[in-house]
Write a protein that holds these residues in place. Structure first.
Motif, PDB file in Angstrom:
ATOM      1  N   GLU A   1       0.832  -1.206   0.000  1.00  0.00           N
ATOM      2  CA  GLU A   1       0.000   0.000   0.000  1.00  0.00           C
ATOM      3  C   GLU A   1       0.866   1.254   0.000  1.00  0.00           C
ATOM      4  N   GLU A   2       1.933   1.257   0.794  1.00  0.00           N
ATOM      5  CA  GLU A   2       2.853   2.398   0.803  1.00  0.00           C
ATOM      6  C   GLU A   2       3.535   2.560  -0.556  1.00  0.00           C
ATOM      7  N   ALA A   3       3.881   1.427  -1.168  1.00  0.00           N
ATOM      8  CA  ALA A   3       4.511   1.482  -2.496  1.00  0.00           C
ATOM      9  C   ALA A   3       3.560   2.080  -3.523  1.00  0.00           C
ATOM     10  N   LEU A   4       2.276   1.697  -3.475  1.00  0.00           N
ATOM     11  CA  LEU A   4       1.288   2.251  -4.410  1.00  0.00           C
ATOM     12  C   LEU A   4       1.131   3.756  -4.199  1.00  0.00           C
ATOM     13  N   ASP A   5       1.110   4.190  -2.942  1.00  0.00           N
ATOM     14  CA  ASP A   5       1.014   5.630  -2.660  1.00  0.00           C
ATOM     15  C   ASP A   5       2.233   6.374  -3.218  1.00  0.00           C
ATOM     16  N   ASN A   6       3.419   5.813  -3.007  1.00  0.00           N
ATOM     17  CA  ASN A   6       4.642   6.451  -3.503  1.00  0.00           C
ATOM     18  C   ASN A   6       4.666   6.519  -5.022  1.00  0.00           C
ATOM     19  N   LEU A   7       4.248   5.426  -5.666  1.00  0.00           N
ATOM     20  CA  LEU A   7       4.238   5.403  -7.128  1.00  0.00           C
ATOM     21  C   LEU A   7       3.215   6.375  -7.686  1.00  0.00           C
ATOM     22  N   GLN A   8       2.052   6.477  -7.034  1.00  0.00           N
ATOM     23  CA  GLN A   8       1.051   7.440  -7.495  1.00  0.00           C
ATOM     24  C   GLN A   8       1.628   8.847  -7.486  1.00  0.00           C
ATOM     25  N   LYS A   9       2.283   9.207  -6.397  1.00  0.00           N
ATOM     26  CA  LYS A   9       2.876  10.548  -6.299  1.00  0.00           C
ATOM     27  C   LYS A   9       3.982  10.742  -7.333  1.00  0.00           C
ATOM     28  N   ALA A  10       4.840   9.733  -7.481  1.00  0.00           N
ATOM     29  CA  ALA A  10       5.971   9.852  -8.413  1.00  0.00           C
ATOM     30  C   ALA A  10       5.482   9.998  -9.856  1.00  0.00           C
ATOM     31  N   ILE A  11       4.523   9.167 -10.259  1.00  0.00           N
ATOM     32  CA  ILE A  11       4.018   9.219 -11.640  1.00  0.00           C
ATOM     33  C   ILE A  11       3.277  10.524 -11.882  1.00  0.00           C
ATOM     34  N   THR A  12       2.481  10.948 -10.900  1.00  0.00           N
ATOM     35  CA  THR A  12       1.731  12.202 -11.047  1.00  0.00           C
ATOM     36  C   THR A  12       2.676  13.385 -11.199  1.00  0.00           C
ATOM     37  N   ASP A  13       3.688  13.472 -10.329  1.00  0.00           N
ATOM     38  CA  ASP A  13       4.662  14.575 -10.428  1.00  0.00           C
ATOM     39  C   ASP A  13       5.366  14.566 -11.780  1.00  0.00           C
ATOM     40  N   PHE A  14       5.717  13.368 -12.243  1.00  0.00           N
ATOM     41  CA  PHE A  14       6.412  13.224 -13.525  1.00  0.00           C
ATOM     42  C   PHE A  14       5.518  13.707 -14.669  1.00  0.00           C
ATOM     43  N   LEU A  15       4.261  13.284 -14.668  1.00  0.00           N
ATOM     44  CA  LEU A  15       3.342  13.665 -15.745  1.00  0.00           C
ATOM     45  C   LEU A  15       3.034  15.159 -15.720  1.00  0.00           C
ATOM     46  N   VAL A  16       2.959  15.737 -14.526  1.00  0.00           N
ATOM     47  CA  VAL A  16       2.720  17.180 -14.428  1.00  0.00           C
ATOM     48  C   VAL A  16       3.874  17.948 -15.067  1.00  0.00           C
ATOM     49  N   GLN A  17       5.098  17.505 -14.812  1.00  0.00           N
ATOM     50  CA  GLN A  17       6.252  18.171 -15.435  1.00  0.00           C
ATOM     51  C   GLN A  17       6.228  18.025 -16.951  1.00  0.00           C
ATOM     52  N   VAL A  18       5.853  16.838 -17.430  1.00  0.00           N
ATOM     53  CA  VAL A  18       5.758  16.645 -18.886  1.00  0.00           C
ATOM     54  C   VAL A  18       4.703  17.575 -19.473  1.00  0.00           C
ATOM     55  N   SER A  19       3.578  17.715 -18.780  1.00  0.00           N
ATOM     56  CA  SER A  19       2.464  18.546 -19.286  1.00  0.00           C
ATOM     57  C   SER A  19       2.829  20.020 -19.355  1.00  0.00           C
ATOM     58  N   GLN A  20       3.840  20.426 -18.595  1.00  0.00           N
ATOM     59  CA  GLN A  20       4.242  21.844 -18.603  1.00  0.00           C
ATOM     60  C   GLN A  20       5.136  22.188 -19.780  1.00  0.00           C
ATOM     61  N   GLY A  21       5.563  21.179 -20.528  1.00  0.00           N
ATOM     62  CA  GLY A  21       6.376  21.416 -21.715  1.00  0.00           C
ATOM     63  C   GLY A  21       5.513  21.578 -22.954  1.00  0.00           C
ATOM     64  N   THR A  22       6.157  21.506 -24.111  1.00  0.00           N
ATOM     65  CA  THR A  22       5.444  21.615 -25.379  1.00  0.00           C
ATOM     66  C   THR A  22       4.917  20.242 -25.773  1.00  0.00           C
ATOM     67  N   ILE A  23       3.601  20.073 -25.709  1.00  0.00           N
ATOM     68  CA  ILE A  23       2.988  18.782 -26.027  1.00  0.00           C
ATOM     69  C   ILE A  23       1.824  18.984 -26.989  1.00  0.00           C
ATOM     70  N   THR A  24       1.475  17.922 -27.682  1.00  0.00           N
ATOM     71  CA  THR A  24       0.356  17.969 -28.611  1.00  0.00           C
ATOM     72  C   THR A  24      -0.948  17.700 -27.859  1.00  0.00           C
ATOM     73  N   ASP A  25      -2.084  17.917 -28.554  1.00  0.00           N
ATOM     74  CA  ASP A  25      -3.389  17.636 -27.951  1.00  0.00           C
ATOM     75  C   ASP A  25      -3.504  16.161 -27.582  1.00  0.00           C
ATOM     76  N   ALA A  26      -3.007  15.291 -28.466  1.00  0.00           N
ATOM     77  CA  ALA A  26      -3.075  13.847 -28.206  1.00  0.00           C
ATOM     78  C   ALA A  26      -2.258  13.487 -26.967  1.00  0.00           C
ATOM     79  N   GLU A  27      -1.098  14.109 -26.815  1.00  0.00           N
ATOM     80  CA  GLU A  27      -0.261  13.847 -25.639  1.00  0.00           C
ATOM     81  C   GLU A  27      -0.912  14.368 -24.367  1.00  0.00           C
TER      82      GLU A  27
END
Length: 560
Positions: free
Chosen positions: A399-425
């Protein structure tokens, strides 16, 4: 023109050249979209097919560094093995030579019209796709305009005695001269981080008579070593196999240059025979006015021929190359990394500016998170049958691992979304965020099941035979639903909603029916109150897991 003016014009031309190359490459990647990523991911184990794919993709995106770094990211995410990636990288080395072939064409007159058209599309087109096309055209124009500026900047050097004396050192008439040129080409490529830029500079100098053909070819050999630094940097902090991929890339470029240096004269003769004899281009150092216009084609052909020969040689002995790269790369296998469940294995922040790689890594990490939730669910629900509380000991860690992974993936995707991305991305990022959140909720519901199971075992509560049958049926149904949506996420199967809707409806119906059956058995005295109340709570949490699986299915299908 004074020395300062020469430097300013040459550097300004180089800056426009690099910016144009970057703009054109990024525009081509955006237009191609997910098709390039799917194309690379579909590479088979057949080395020749991989090589052709690498050549084609790199010819499209106009950057071997983009392809190579993407492949290192794919290997890091576990999407490719070392042999597959190396076959594609060999092709990428061939594909990148298309840029040199384009530069060698005398189409600088089209540069300014291309810049005008590109700006018009980029800033005035309403559809994003046409804006990307504008980037491609604008990058194309800036590339050739920068090339023309560099050539014009170098013109005054033709009559400058000090510079003539300096460039005479780059005469590949001896092994020492060849090695000096190779070293210079390597350092220059490392500095500008673009093999195409080194080719462009070499062509600009050679066209003004400052470099002869042997010296130019030796410089081009050096740029093939310098370009490997990009993949080496991308592999730092990555998995062992990602580092092996970068090491193999360096290995076959360095070894290729070494044997061509030994066979330099025969190779130079081959270049002259193909370009002058077969293609009918005039002598490399033939003057037209005060320039050598033909030499650019000789340089471009040398660049292409070296990489074609090198790719052919190493494709034939790819298994040997894999073994050597493996031995030359130090590090522990990734099993130790596997032990830390909550530590992301596939996310690498060096790739957040490269959505093609970043989203692939995030999806692989999301699938890994889903597999972890499956293991947690299976281990927890099995205890009702074996009654071994020690098997519940792992759920808190999971359960702790799932919580950590949720935070890590979310933070990573937020950073990606702040760059230049297409509508599909952007849509893919939203879908993955929904997947991650719902997988974490599966963990929460499974945690509740673990606590309820622990209560049953510690208090020695037993379900009646019918209750255990219902528990087994519900547990297996929800487990199959979880397996289906995680597998669909891994395979990107978007056609799952019909099956998902059926399973969701069945789980809801089963929960209501099983609860009603329990109440009927309670009234008839077949079962007792305490275990039955716990069982009803279990049914509620099983139904919640089903709801979360349905939400994941919607995200996989691209509906939410």
């Amino acid at each position: 023109m004074n020395f300062t003016g020469i430097i300013i014009q040459a550097l300004g031309g180089l800056g426009l050249f690099l910016f144009g190359m970057k703009l054109m490459s990024e525009g081509l990647q955006k237009v191609a979209g997910d098709r390039l990523r799917a194309f690379l991911e579909a590479v088979s184990n057949r080395r020749v097919v991989g090589c052709l794919v690498g050549a084609l993709v790199t010819a499209v995106v106009q950057s071997s560094s983009v392809t190579t770094v993407t492949l290192v990211g794919f290997v890091n995410a576990g999407l490719m093995n070392l042999t597959q990636a190396l076959g594609v990288i060999l092709g990428a080395n061939v594909g990148t030579t298309i840029t040199a072939q384009l530069i060698a064409f005398k189409i600088s007159d089209l540069a300014l019209p291309a810049i005008f058209i590109g700006v018009a599309f980029k800033f005035f087109a309403k559809r994003r796709k046409w804006q990307y096309v504008g980037e491609i055209i604008l990058g194309f124009g800036l590339l050739f305009y920068g090339m023309e500026l560099m050539k014009n900047g170098f013109k005054p050097l033709r009559s400058h005695p000090e510079f003539i004396a300096f460039f005479t050192k780059f005469d590949a008439g001896s092994i020492g001269g060849i090695l000096l040129c190779v070293l210079t080409g390597t350092v220059l490529t490392v500095l500008v981080q673009s093999s195409s830029a080194t080719v462009g500079i070499t062509m600009a100098l050679a066209s003004q008579g400052l470099l002869n053909l042997p010296g130019s070819v030796a410089l081009i050999l050096g740029d093939n070593i310098g370009t490997t630094i990009t993949a080496e940097l991308a592999s730092i902090g990555g998995t062992l196999v990602a580092r092996q991929t970068a090491r193999a890339h360096t290995l076959f470029n360095v070894m290729g240059v070494l044997y061509i240096v030994v066979l330099f004269k025969p190779f130079l003769w081959l270049v002259e025979w193909v370009t002058g004899g077969i293609m009918g281009i005039g002598p490399a150092q033939q003057l037209v006015g005060s320039e050598q216009p033909n030499i650019s084609r000789y340089i471009a052909n040398a660049h292409t021929m070296f990489n074609v020969i090198n790719a052919t040689v190493f494709l034939a002995c790819l298994p040997i190359l894999v073994r050597v790269a493996t031995k030359l790369t130090w590090g522990k296998p990734e099993e130790a990394q596997m032990m830390d469940l909550g530590r992301p294995m596939h996310l690498d922040y060096k790739f957040v500016d490269n959505p093609t790689v970043a989203l692939t890594q995030a999806r692989e990490e999301t699938v890994r998170m889903g597999r972890l939730a499956q293991v947690m669910y299976r281990d927890v629900t099995e205890v009702m049958f074996n009654r071994k509380l020690e098997h519940l000991a792992r759920w808190k860690q999971s359960e702790e691992a799932l919580d950590n992974l949720q935070k890590a993936i979310t933070d990573f995707l937020v950073q990606v979304s702040q760059g230049t991305i297409t509508d599909a991305e952007s849509r893919e990022i939203n879908s993955m965020l929904r997947m991650v959140n719902n997988i974490e909720r599966v963990g929460d519901a499974t945690e509740n099941l673990a606590e309820l199971t622990e209560e049953m075992v510690e208090n020695k509560l037993e379900l009646a035979e019918r209750g255990m049958e219902d528990y087994r049926t519900m547990r297996n149904k929800v487990g199959r639903f979880l397996e289906m949506v995680v597998t669909a996420a891994a395979e990107r199967n978007r056609d799952i909603m019909e099956v998902a809707q059926t399973m969701e409806d069945e789980i809801d119906f089963m929960r209501e029916q099983m609860r009603d059956d329990y109440l009927t058995r309670l009234r008839s005295g077949v079962c007792t109150v305490d275990p039955g109340l716990v069982f009803v709570d279990m049914l509620t949490n099983f139904e919640k897991v089903g709801d979360y699986c349905y939400n994941v299915a919607q995200a996989v299908a691209g509906l939410r």
